[in-house]
Design a protein around this motif. Structure first.
Motif, PDB file in Angstrom:
ATOM      1  N   TYR A  90      -4.817 -11.724 -13.160  1.00  0.00           N
ATOM      2  CA  TYR A  90      -4.199 -10.483 -12.580  1.00  0.00           C
ATOM      3  C   TYR A  90      -4.706 -10.151 -11.271  1.00  0.00           C
ATOM      4  CZ  TYR A  90      -2.102  -9.250 -17.280  1.00  0.00           C
ATOM      5  OH  TYR A  90      -1.503  -9.050 -18.194  1.00  0.00           O
ATOM      6  N   LEU A  91      -5.858 -10.413 -10.816  1.00  0.00           N
ATOM      7  CA  LEU A  91      -5.800 -10.827  -9.204  1.00  0.00           C
ATOM      8  C   LEU A  91      -4.868 -11.513  -8.294  1.00  0.00           C
ATOM      9  CD1 LEU A  91      -7.738 -10.033  -6.725  1.00  0.00           C
ATOM     10  CD2 LEU A  91      -8.966 -12.063  -7.528  1.00  0.00           C
ATOM     11  N   ALA A  92      -4.436 -12.398  -8.900  1.00  0.00           N
ATOM     12  CA  ALA A  92      -3.596 -13.277  -8.336  1.00  0.00           C
ATOM     13  C   ALA A  92      -2.146 -13.227  -8.561  1.00  0.00           C
ATOM     14  CB  ALA A  92      -3.547 -15.278  -9.218  1.00  0.00           C
ATOM     15  N   PHE A  93      -2.186 -12.634  -8.896  1.00  0.00           N
ATOM     16  CA  PHE A  93      -0.357 -11.613  -9.880  1.00  0.00           C
ATOM     17  C   PHE A  93      -0.086 -10.499  -8.891  1.00  0.00           C
ATOM     18  CE2 PHE A  93       1.690  -8.211 -12.260  1.00  0.00           C
ATOM     19  CZ  PHE A  93       3.608  -9.068 -11.801  1.00  0.00           C
ATOM     20  N   TYR A  94      -1.251  -9.691  -8.250  1.00  0.00           N
ATOM     21  CA  TYR A  94      -1.414  -8.686  -7.639  1.00  0.00           C
ATOM     22  C   TYR A  94      -1.490  -8.702  -5.713  1.00  0.00           C
ATOM     23  CZ  TYR A  94      -1.147  -5.145 -11.973  1.00  0.00           C
ATOM     24  OH  TYR A  94      -1.142  -4.940 -13.555  1.00  0.00           O
ATOM     25  N   ILE A  95      -2.358 -10.040  -5.774  1.00  0.00           N
ATOM     26  CA  ILE A  95      -2.441 -10.147  -4.398  1.00  0.00           C
ATOM     27  C   ILE A  95      -0.830 -10.914  -3.863  1.00  0.00           C
ATOM     28  CG2 ILE A  95      -3.978 -12.019  -2.866  1.00  0.00           C
ATOM     29  CD1 ILE A  95      -6.249 -11.462  -4.551  1.00  0.00           C
ATOM     30  N   PHE A  96      -0.362 -11.418  -5.299  1.00  0.00           N
ATOM     31  CA  PHE A  96       1.078 -12.335  -4.752  1.00  0.00           C
ATOM     32  C   PHE A  96       1.869 -10.816  -4.481  1.00  0.00           C
ATOM     33  CE2 PHE A  96       5.470 -13.055  -6.422  1.00  0.00           C
ATOM     34  CZ  PHE A  96       6.123 -13.910  -5.648  1.00  0.00           C
ATOM     35  N   LEU A  97       1.988  -9.568  -5.652  1.00  0.00           N
ATOM     36  CA  LEU A  97       3.212  -8.721  -5.686  1.00  0.00           C
ATOM     37  C   LEU A  97       2.486  -7.808  -4.118  1.00  0.00           C
ATOM     38  CD1 LEU A  97       3.270  -7.077  -8.597  1.00  0.00           C
ATOM     39  CD2 LEU A  97       5.042  -8.174  -7.591  1.00  0.00           C
ATOM     40  N   ALA A  98       1.535  -7.534  -3.563  1.00  0.00           N
ATOM     41  CA  ALA A  98       0.863  -6.839  -1.857  1.00  0.00           C
ATOM     42  C   ALA A  98       1.277  -7.952  -1.074  1.00  0.00           C
ATOM     43  CB  ALA A  98      -0.529  -6.700  -2.612  1.00  0.00           C
ATOM     44  N   GLY A  99       1.915  -9.021  -1.097  1.00  0.00           N
ATOM     45  CA  GLY A  99       1.349 -10.215   0.131  1.00  0.00           C
ATOM     46  C   GLY A  99       3.198  -9.978   0.365  1.00  0.00           C
ATOM     47  N   LEU A 100       4.172 -10.050  -1.631  1.00  0.00           N
ATOM     48  CA  LEU A 100       5.112  -9.824  -0.861  1.00  0.00           C
ATOM     49  C   LEU A 100       5.618  -8.463  -0.497  1.00  0.00           C
ATOM     50  CD1 LEU A 100       8.432 -11.167  -1.983  1.00  0.00           C
ATOM     51  CD2 LEU A 100       7.574  -9.974  -4.530  1.00  0.00           C
ATOM     52  N   PHE A 101       5.465  -7.344  -0.870  1.00  0.00           N
ATOM     53  CA  PHE A 101       5.735  -5.989  -0.518  1.00  0.00           C
ATOM     54  C   PHE A 101       5.004  -5.544   0.623  1.00  0.00           C
ATOM     55  CE2 PHE A 101       4.366  -1.709   0.927  1.00  0.00           C
ATOM     56  CZ  PHE A 101       5.321  -1.049   0.599  1.00  0.00           C
ATOM     57  N   ALA A 102       4.316  -6.345   1.663  1.00  0.00           N
ATOM     58  CA  ALA A 102       4.003  -6.781   2.917  1.00  0.00           C
ATOM     59  C   ALA A 102       5.061  -6.798   3.725  1.00  0.00           C
ATOM     60  CB  ALA A 102       2.145  -6.936   2.748  1.00  0.00           C
ATOM     61  N   LEU A 103       5.635  -8.206   3.421  1.00  0.00           N
ATOM     62  CA  LEU A 103       6.340  -9.070   3.715  1.00  0.00           C
ATOM     63  C   LEU A 103       7.912  -8.217   4.425  1.00  0.00           C
ATOM     64  CD1 LEU A 103       6.767 -12.082   4.981  1.00  0.00           C
ATOM     65  CD2 LEU A 103       7.855 -12.641   3.017  1.00  0.00           C
ATOM     66  N   THR A 104       8.011  -8.553   3.024  1.00  0.00           N
ATOM     67  CA  THR A 104       9.102  -6.882   2.801  1.00  0.00           C
ATOM     68  C   THR A 104       9.537  -6.081   3.615  1.00  0.00           C
ATOM     69  OG1 THR A 104       9.454  -8.276   0.780  1.00  0.00           O
ATOM     70  CG2 THR A 104      11.051  -5.836   1.677  1.00  0.00           C
ATOM     71  N   MET A 105       8.208  -5.477   3.765  1.00  0.00           N
ATOM     72  CA  MET A 105       7.560  -4.491   4.498  1.00  0.00           C
ATOM     73  C   MET A 105       8.059  -4.485   6.701  1.00  0.00           C
ATOM     74  SD  MET A 105       7.842  -0.968   3.377  1.00  0.00           S
ATOM     75  CE  MET A 105       7.627  -0.336   4.527  1.00  0.00           C
ATOM     76  N   TYR A 106       7.636  -5.398   6.687  1.00  0.00           N
ATOM     77  CA  TYR A 106       7.513  -6.464   7.893  1.00  0.00           C
ATOM     78  C   TYR A 106       8.853  -7.145   8.722  1.00  0.00           C
ATOM     79  CZ  TYR A 106       6.427 -10.141  11.816  1.00  0.00           C
ATOM     80  OH  TYR A 106       6.592 -10.214  12.836  1.00  0.00           O
ATOM     81  N   VAL A 107       9.816  -7.892   8.180  1.00  0.00           N
ATOM     82  CA  VAL A 107      10.566  -8.064   8.007  1.00  0.00           C
ATOM     83  C   VAL A 107      12.204  -6.576   8.311  1.00  0.00           C
ATOM     84  CG1 VAL A 107      13.177  -9.487   6.942  1.00  0.00           C
ATOM     85  CG2 VAL A 107      10.616  -9.947   6.532  1.00  0.00           C
ATOM     86  N   TRP A 112     -11.998 -14.795 -20.242  1.00  0.00           N
ATOM     87  CA  TRP A 112     -11.372 -13.329 -19.890  1.00  0.00           C
ATOM     88  C   TRP A 112     -11.463 -13.138 -18.146  1.00  0.00           C
ATOM     89  CZ3 TRP A 112      -9.955  -9.102 -21.508  1.00  0.00           C
ATOM     90  CH2 TRP A 112      -9.993  -7.935 -22.502  1.00  0.00           C
ATOM     91  N   GLY A 113     -12.558 -14.894 -17.570  1.00  0.00           N
ATOM     92  CA  GLY A 113     -12.456 -14.911 -16.322  1.00  0.00           C
ATOM     93  C   GLY A 113     -11.140 -15.710 -15.904  1.00  0.00           C
ATOM     94  N   LEU A 114     -10.393 -16.137 -16.476  1.00  0.00           N
ATOM     95  CA  LEU A 114      -9.288 -16.575 -16.404  1.00  0.00           C
ATOM     96  C   LEU A 114      -7.747 -15.338 -16.552  1.00  0.00           C
ATOM     97  CD1 LEU A 114      -8.781 -19.977 -18.588  1.00  0.00           C
ATOM     98  CD2 LEU A 114      -9.268 -19.709 -16.138  1.00  0.00           C
ATOM     99  N   ILE A 115      -8.330 -14.592 -17.667  1.00  0.00           N
ATOM    100  CA  ILE A 115      -6.987 -13.411 -17.153  1.00  0.00           C
ATOM    101  C   ILE A 115      -7.411 -12.589 -16.529  1.00  0.00           C
ATOM    102  CG2 ILE A 115      -6.278 -11.670 -18.533  1.00  0.00           C
ATOM    103  CD1 ILE A 115      -7.175 -12.149 -21.849  1.00  0.00           C
ATOM    104  N   LEU A 116      -8.771 -12.328 -15.758  1.00  0.00           N
ATOM    105  CA  LEU A 116      -8.563 -11.899 -14.863  1.00  0.00           C
ATOM    106  C   LEU A 116      -8.594 -12.470 -12.810  1.00  0.00           C
ATOM    107  CD1 LEU A 116     -12.166  -9.849 -15.315  1.00  0.00           C
ATOM    108  CD2 LEU A 116     -10.397  -8.868 -15.574  1.00  0.00           C
TER     109      LEU A 116
END
Length: 260
Positions: free
Chosen positions: A37-54, A30-34
């Motif tokens: 997904y934590l890393a996955f959603y952090i990556f998506l949020a970072g990608l969205f923030a970078l896209t908005m910044y550009v 369960w720890g590995l799964i969490l």
């Protein structure tokens, strides 16, 4: 027995004390799964923030970078009435006083004193173009004065704008389009009005006042519907299409009733 076995199976699925599994997974699983997904959603949020910044780096604070606009600006009248229909009876004040109030409200920013205080007195027959100086933005840009006294009989000197006499004033305005010049080669635009023909649609300039055209109807046939169409004509504005009834023109119905 069968019910007890099924009940025990469900208990072991939620928590198995022998293997120390919760819902079929150990704590490390369960720890590995969490963590994934934590890393996955952090990556998506970072990608969205970078896209908005550009994207935001390509925008201007004062005017749109790209304009997907009609080549022919729209027109509108004041007062608008209900669905561009102005109907009233001369003898009944309550039928036309709302039109007078609408004109008073619309023209109040055009008061001569307000225009003199807030806007610049531009030279006639000259474009008032305020260019930027390299990276130094000329902001806010000044706007030219447009005083309501220019409208003469429809400026409000007659407090009822002719509605009490069956000679009403209609104000026509051209919708603002950034970067559009009134005309080319010094030929000013003009508005033509006539009977409608039927066949079987953070500002860069502060205190901007759209130029207006006033029409005063002097010989309207009483107790009949009069369909009017007004068009803007200029050598740099193409004629509007039939699919958009507000492109470079406006159509409205005027009916003045009288008991006489």
């Amino acid at each position: 027995m069968a019910k007890d076995d099924q009940k025990n199976a469900w208990k072991e699925f939620f928590w198995n004390p022998r293997t120390r599994e919760f819902c079929g997974r150990t704590a490390s699983s369960w720890g590995l799964i969490l963590l994934f997904y934590l890393a996955f959603y952090i990556f998506l949020a970072g990608l969205f923030a970078l896209t908005m910044y550009v994207m935001l780096q390509t925008l201007d604070d004062h005017r749109p970078t790209y304009q997907d606009r009609l080549s022919t600006p729209g027109m509108m009248i004041r007062p608008k009435g209900d669905q561009l229909e102005i109907t009233y009876t001369v003898e009944y004040t309550e039928t036309w006083e709302r039109y007078v109030q609408a004109l008073n409200n619309f023209l109040s920013p055009y008061n001569d004193s307000v225009q003199a205080q807030k806007n610049y007195e531009c030279k006639p027959d000259q474009y008032f173009i305020q260019e930027d100086s390299g990276s130094l933005k000329n902001f806010p840009k000044r706007s030219c004065q447009f005083k309501r006294s220019i409208l003469e009989d429809c400026s409000g000197t007659d407090r009822y704008y002719g509605y009490n006499e069956g000679k009403p004033c209609i104000i026509i305005k051209l919708n603002r389009v950034i970067g559009l010049l009134p005309a080319n080669d010094g030929q000013p635009p003009y508005v033509r009005c006539g009977p409608k023909k039927y066949k079987v649609g953070k500002d860069e300039w502060v205190n901007y006042s759209q130029p207006l055209v006033a029409i005063k109807f002097l010989n309207i046939t009483m107790n009949e519907d009069v369909n009017v169409e007004c068009k803007i004509s200029a050598n740099n504005i193409p004629e509007g299409s039939e699919r958009d009834k507000f492109a470079g023109r406006v159509s409205f119905k005027l009916r003045i009733n009288s008991r006489d």
